[in-house]
Every structure is written in C-alpha cells, then in structure tokens.
Design an enzyme around this catalytic site. Sequence first.
Site, PDB file in Angstrom:
ATOM      1  N   LYS A  79       0.807  -1.221   0.000  1.00 24.09           N
ATOM      2  CA  LYS A  79       0.000   0.000   0.000  1.00 24.09           C
ATOM      3  C   LYS A  79       0.841   1.272   0.000  1.00 24.09           C
ATOM      4  O   LYS A  79       0.495   2.265  -0.640  1.00 24.09           O
ATOM      5  CB  LYS A  79      -0.930   0.003   1.213  1.00 24.09           C
ATOM      6  CG  LYS A  79      -2.068  -1.003   1.137  1.00 24.09           C
ATOM      7  CD  LYS A  79      -2.851  -1.037   2.440  1.00 24.09           C
ATOM      8  CE  LYS A  79      -4.003  -2.017   2.384  1.00 24.09           C
ATOM      9  NZ  LYS A  79      -5.130  -1.553   1.575  1.00 24.09           N
ATOM     10  N   ASN A  87      -2.343   3.499  -7.197  1.00 24.40           N
ATOM     11  CA  ASN A  87      -3.785   3.348  -7.027  1.00 24.40           C
ATOM     12  C   ASN A  87      -4.260   4.366  -5.996  1.00 24.40           C
ATOM     13  O   ASN A  87      -3.784   4.375  -4.859  1.00 24.40           O
ATOM     14  CB  ASN A  87      -4.069   1.912  -6.563  1.00 24.40           C
ATOM     15  CG  ASN A  87      -5.543   1.587  -6.500  1.00 24.40           C
ATOM     16  OD1 ASN A  87      -6.281   2.193  -5.745  1.00 24.40           O
ATOM     17  ND2 ASN A  87      -5.961   0.590  -7.263  1.00 24.40           N
ATOM     18  N   SER A  90     -13.635  -0.423  -4.216  1.00 25.87           N
ATOM     19  CA  SER A  90     -13.458  -1.156  -2.959  1.00 25.87           C
ATOM     20  C   SER A  90     -14.791  -1.221  -2.226  1.00 25.87           C
ATOM     21  O   SER A  90     -15.492  -0.213  -2.114  1.00 25.87           O
ATOM     22  CB  SER A  90     -12.424  -0.463  -2.074  1.00 25.87           C
ATOM     23  OG  SER A  90     -12.460  -1.010  -0.766  1.00 25.87           O
TER      24      SER A  90
END
Length: 339
Positions: free
Chosen positions: A66, A139, A175
């Site tokens: 992440k 992202n 998500s």
Amino acid sequence: MFYKIAQKVMFQMDPERAHNLAIGSLKMTGNSPLNAFYAQNIAPAPVSFMGLTFPNPVGLAAGMDKDGESIDAFHAMGFGHVEVGTVTPRPQPGNDLPRLFRLKPAKAIINRMGFNNKGVDNLVKNLIAKKTDIMVGVNIGKNKDTPVEQGKDDYLICMDKVYPYAAYIAVNISSPNTPGLRSLQYGDLLDELLSALKTKQLELAEKHKKYVPIALKIAPDLTTEEIENIAQSLIKNKFDGAIATNTTLTRDGVSGLANANESGGLSGKPLTELSTKVIKQLATGLNGQIPIIGVGGINSAEDALAKFDAGATMVQIYSGFIYQGPKLIKEIVEAYRLK
C-alpha cells in the site's frame, strides 16, 4: 522451496501480522544479497499498454504494498509492474481489527482493510527512494471521512502529488470497504469524476511535460448494463485503461468455510470466473478502444490465459501470489510467451 517454508510459517500467524512481517522483510532485503532467496530471472515478454512498454504482462495488484515500501523486492521477483496503494490524501488507520481472513481450502481471502495507509506524501517519498526502474502504477482513493459528493477532490489531490512519479495512475472507486465508494461507479457521479480527472491529467501533462495514463478499477458486482455504461463513460472521457476487477461481495464457492461469513471483499480462486466474465463484457463494451488489466482469482497460468482470451492485455495477481508464491509470475509469463 524457500517460499513454501516461509508460507508454512506465515500461515501459522494472524494474516495481517504475517502481511506486515512480509512487507517489512522485503523492504529490508529488496536491494541486498538476501533477495537471492526470492529473486528470479524471467525472460522478457514485452507488452504495450496505454502507450507504455512493460517487460512482461504480469503485475502485482494494489493492496499488497500500500505504501510502496517494498517495490525493489517485487522487482527482483520478476513482476513486470507493481501497483502500489490504495493511497489517500491523508493517513488513515483503516477499519477495526481483525479485518483480514484466510479461507485456505478455497485459496481465498476476505478483507475489510478500509484503505489503511500512511498518506500520499509518505508514498511519494518511497517512490523517490526506490532504486529500480520497475514500472509503478499508483492506485488512488478517497479518505473514509470525505463525503462521497466531495470524493472527487481527494482523487485530484492524490493525482497531483503522485503524477511526476507514477508510470500510470489507477482510480479506485470499487473497494467495498469504504462506505459509499462504489456509488461513484454509476451515472452522473461517474461522469463528473472521470471528466475532472481527465481535465487534471491534461493540466499535469502540460506542467510536467509528460503524459501519465489513467485507468479506472471497477468492481465485479455489476450488471451487464452497468458495465456497458461504465465502458461508454470511459470512452467518452478518453480514459487510457481499465482494471477489472476488484474484490466481490458475493460468497459463491466458500459457503460453509470458516470465516466465510466475515464482511468485506472476497478475493482469490472463487472470484476467477466472475472476474473473467466481467472482463469479457467490459472488452465488448470498450470495443478495442481502451485496453484492460485483468485481475481476480488468477491462481495458475491457465487462469491468466483465460483473462487474456477474455480481452485483457495485461494481468495482475495478489491472492494467487500469496498461495502460490513468486513461481506464479514465471509460469504466467512463460505461458503468455507460448500463446
């Protein structure tokens, strides 16, 4: 052999603790002789995508790294690209623990992480610090406490900050673990977001004298009509790529297993057929005008080939990588070269 031993140890641990330990270990060893434990030489199988040339068509999906801490280690494993994030403008802790669950008999994972990350400024530092020249996609998402109606602003903030350092930018509106986020996939909210991002992209291209492609990541839990509408919106707003798919809220293939009823997004083998079906429908809607990265349930080279056959130009792995290890990268690249 090394991965099987490491996996056996890791699978005795809490999933999130194991994940954090793995990322920390890879961060420390990525540029050291110790990366020999997982490094592999993979013959090039170049692929053109969104105007860029990647050394091979296999990438690491977002969610694994992440904060972009272990990019160099994933490069050593042979990935053709790494997608870091999801990153948000401000750091946020994500959802309450526990929030990550293995369903080993199904080779699946359920997560409700909630975009836990250290914020976009921290990610930029890590992108600057990486030693290798691997292609890195970023992202981007919105903070949990940002109202959906103002979510566009969060995406624009992230885009502005990562643009100089990203090979491409992936826009995550799919998500299931951020309240209201998936509503951005529909109607006027989608068009407004894509239009704003395209305008910002062109501004930044002029400012930085380089064009960084943008791609939209979509959910698998969409009707045929919804997929067609997304395809038309992507074409209308001249997006460069699409990523299909994120995790699913369905529980097909895991009924009765321990942890199957935990809330969150399901990834891994049970997602294989659904994601491939969405890729095929999206490819039909896009009609060759916009390329697709296929992701979701790739557990073997055969699974990846099915994604290519459905219309994907490249693929990404995550859950399959956890269950199979780095050898999966090589197997897919070799199968791609022969197809």
